[in-house]
Design an enzyme around this catalytic site. Structure first.
Site, PDB file in Angstrom:
ATOM      1  N   TRP A 102      37.187  82.208  -6.509  1.00 47.86           N
ATOM      2  CA  TRP A 102      37.418  83.013  -7.718  1.00 47.86           C
ATOM      3  C   TRP A 102      38.799  83.659  -7.703  1.00 47.86           C
ATOM      4  O   TRP A 102      39.447  83.767  -8.738  1.00 47.86           O
ATOM      5  CB  TRP A 102      36.324  84.058  -7.919  1.00 47.86           C
ATOM      6  CG  TRP A 102      35.000  83.420  -8.207  1.00 47.86           C
ATOM      7  CD1 TRP A 102      33.867  83.487  -7.438  1.00 47.86           C
ATOM      8  CD2 TRP A 102      34.650  82.597  -9.340  1.00 47.86           C
ATOM      9  NE1 TRP A 102      32.859  82.759  -8.029  1.00 47.86           N
ATOM     10  CE2 TRP A 102      33.300  82.203  -9.177  1.00 47.86           C
ATOM     11  CE3 TRP A 102      35.355  82.140 -10.452  1.00 47.86           C
ATOM     12  CZ2 TRP A 102      32.642  81.390 -10.100  1.00 47.86           C
ATOM     13  CZ3 TRP A 102      34.702  81.323 -11.384  1.00 47.86           C
ATOM     14  CH2 TRP A 102      33.365  80.962 -11.196  1.00 47.86           C
ATOM     15  N   ASP A 172      37.953  92.163  -9.478  1.00 43.77           N
ATOM     16  CA  ASP A 172      36.892  91.343 -10.054  1.00 43.77           C
ATOM     17  C   ASP A 172      35.625  91.692  -9.269  1.00 43.77           C
ATOM     18  O   ASP A 172      35.471  91.311  -8.116  1.00 43.77           O
ATOM     19  CB  ASP A 172      37.259  89.863  -9.883  1.00 43.77           C
ATOM     20  CG  ASP A 172      36.130  88.933 -10.331  1.00 43.77           C
ATOM     21  OD1 ASP A 172      35.065  89.421 -10.753  1.00 43.77           O
ATOM     22  OD2 ASP A 172      36.331  87.699 -10.259  1.00 43.77           O
ATOM     23  N   LYS A 196      25.323  88.572 -13.122  1.00 44.01           N
ATOM     24  CA  LYS A 196      24.870  88.698 -11.731  1.00 44.01           C
ATOM     25  C   LYS A 196      24.147  90.018 -11.500  1.00 44.01           C
ATOM     26  O   LYS A 196      22.995  90.030 -11.122  1.00 44.01           O
ATOM     27  CB  LYS A 196      26.040  88.516 -10.781  1.00 44.01           C
ATOM     28  CG  LYS A 196      26.418  87.034 -10.663  1.00 44.01           C
ATOM     29  CD  LYS A 196      27.875  86.763 -10.566  1.00 44.01           C
ATOM     30  CE  LYS A 196      28.133  85.269 -10.751  1.00 44.01           C
ATOM     31  NZ  LYS A 196      29.538  84.972 -10.952  1.00 44.01           N
TER      32      LYS A 196
HETATM   33  C1  LIG Z   1      30.624  84.274 -11.292  1.00 47.51           C
HETATM   34  C2  LIG Z   1      31.953  84.821 -10.995  1.00 47.51           C
HETATM   35  C3  LIG Z   1      33.040  84.628 -11.875  1.00 47.51           C
HETATM   36  C4  LIG Z   1      32.941  83.801 -13.130  1.00 47.51           C
HETATM   37  O1  LIG Z   1      32.333  84.515 -14.111  1.00 47.51           O
HETATM   38  P1  LIG Z   1      32.203  83.961 -15.616  1.00 47.51           P
HETATM   39  O2  LIG Z   1      31.562  85.115 -16.287  1.00 47.51           O
HETATM   40  O3  LIG Z   1      31.346  82.737 -15.528  1.00 47.51           O
HETATM   41  O4  LIG Z   1      33.558  83.659 -16.101  1.00 47.51           O
HETATM   42  C5  LIG Z   1      34.241  85.226 -11.546  1.00 47.51           C
HETATM   43  N1  LIG Z   1      34.382  85.955 -10.437  1.00 47.51           N
HETATM   44  C6  LIG Z   1      33.374  86.135  -9.559  1.00 47.51           C
HETATM   45  C7  LIG Z   1      33.585  86.961  -8.345  1.00 47.51           C
HETATM   46  C8  LIG Z   1      32.127  85.585  -9.826  1.00 47.51           C
HETATM   47  O5  LIG Z   1      31.118  85.771  -8.963  1.00 47.51           O
END
Ligand SMILES: *Cc1c(COP(=O)(O)O)cnc(C)c1O
Length: 360
Positions: A102, A172, A196
């Site tokens: 990511w 993030d 999540k």
């Molecule tokens: C799942 C995830 C993403 C992607 O998220 P989307 O909402 O599908 O764009 C980005 N960063 C991390 C750390 C993730 O776990």
């Protein structure tokens, strides 16, 4: 009906209470004679939900007054673009801590828009650890530092964050927001796709320090933080159903004793699985180094590819969902986000012990 043992990485388990509560009001929200989805996003009934979600998040995370909360779309992935678009001027460089796929994706998007550099990286070691935040030093031309607080695919997580930075820290937090207490004032921006730890897919939460929100008419309107901040995330139609479910998840977190309460349960859940691994004499081998272990995604392999396959097959037959590792690393991964009940994790720990005993 029995709820599945859901260890999906995302979209992932939601609290049963949230689903029941939504069901209860599904056809007739607040005596409007309409479902929440059918309300105008300009109506009083919807606006109350929208603002309550913001208030709950503010109180759960103790978000200071000089921050705004935005509800956006496009997932965490669109933030890979919006962050540099809004925060990276031509004469500066955006720094990224590379700790997994990511973060790679995030820096790739930023590189399309301006100068980028890697501040620290664990790529050479297959992302098995989180670099020491004390080692991070940024030069004068830095615009910000971007980190991925929990590496969903590798199962590593920052336990403390860089401090005393002269530039905003951008995180993030898609896979560990609300899982453990944080000091929001350490961050310039925190963003997370909801699917999540916060709710269903379709909403992205952005917590942003107000001084980082700047009006810039050269930016595409929808990609400017200023547009959304100025309009309370109601510039255009927001994902109303997702925000409603988010508000219910936040209520549920409050019922669990807030983030402290949730964090205690999360610690216990992670301990259940790591204990089995540590006491397995190397049968279950963790991907992450011990000090970098994630409390949200537990990643491991078995002594052979054949055993890993057999484990996943038998687990599936026993009713455990989503234990396959990410396609880029293989192996096994148990995602144990906030909404995964402790009892389900205890069942998985038992299953792991039994599997080992049966295959020695
Ligand atoms: C799942 C995830 C993403 C992607 O998220 P989307 O909402 O599908 O764009 C980005 N960063 C991390 C750390 C993730 O776990």
């Amino acid at each position: 009906m029995k709820r599945a043992y859901n260890f999906n990485a995302g979209p992932a388990a939601l609290p049963e209470w949230v689903l029941q509560e939504a069901k209860e009001h599904w056809l007739n929200f607040n005596d409007t004679g309409m479902s929440l989805m059918e309300l105008s996003h300009r109506s009083k009934d919807y606006e109350a939900v929208h603002n309550e979600a913001k208030e709950l998040l503010t109180s759960l995370l103790s978000i200071p007054d000089n921050y705004d909360i935005l509800f956006l779309q496009g997932g965490a992935s669109l933030q890979f673009t919006m962050v540099p678009m809004n925060l990276l001027p031509k004469n500066k460089t955006a720094y990224y801590a590379l700790t997994g796929v990511w973060s790679e994706k995030a820096i790739k998007e930023a590189a399309k828009l301006g100068n980028t550099a890697i501040s620290v990286s664990s790529k050479e070691d297959n992302y098995t650890y989180i670099p020491n935040p004390e080692q991070i030093e940024l030069p004068k031309d830095a615009a910000y530092l971007h980190i991925t607080s929990n590496n969903t695919i590798y199962g590593t997580q920052w336990s403390n964050y860089p401090t005393n930075l002269s530039v905003p820290l951008i995180a993030d937090m898609s896979s560990d927001i609300l899982s453990t207490p944080i000091d929001v004032s350490q961050f310039g921006i925190i963003y997370a796709g909801a699917q999540k730890n916060l709710g269903p897919s379709g909403v992205t939460v952005v917590i942003i320090r107000k001084d980082l929100i700047k009006e810039d008419n050269t930016l595409p309107t929808m990609l400017s933080y200023h547009t959304h901040a100025k309009n309370n995330s109601l510039f255009n139609t927001p994902p109303t159903l997702g925000i409603y479910l988010l508000s219910l998840v936040l209520k549920w977190v409050k019922q669990q004793g807030g983030i402290e309460g949730i964090a205690n349960i999360n610690k216990e859940k992670a301990q259940q699985l790591y204990n089995v691994m540590d006491q397995s004499n190397g049968f279950y081998r963790g991907h992450a180094e011990e000090k970098s272990r994630s409390k949200m995604n537990v990643t491991f392999t078995l002594p052979s590819e054949k055993l890993t396959k057999a484990f996943l097959q038998e687990a599936k037959e026993a009713g455990f969902v989503g234990l396959n590792g990410h396609r880029s690393v293989g192996g096994c991964r148990a995602s144990i986000y906030n909404a995964v009940p402790l009892e389900h994790v205890v069942e998985l720990a038992k299953f792991m012990k039994d599997f080992q005993n049966n295959h020695l």
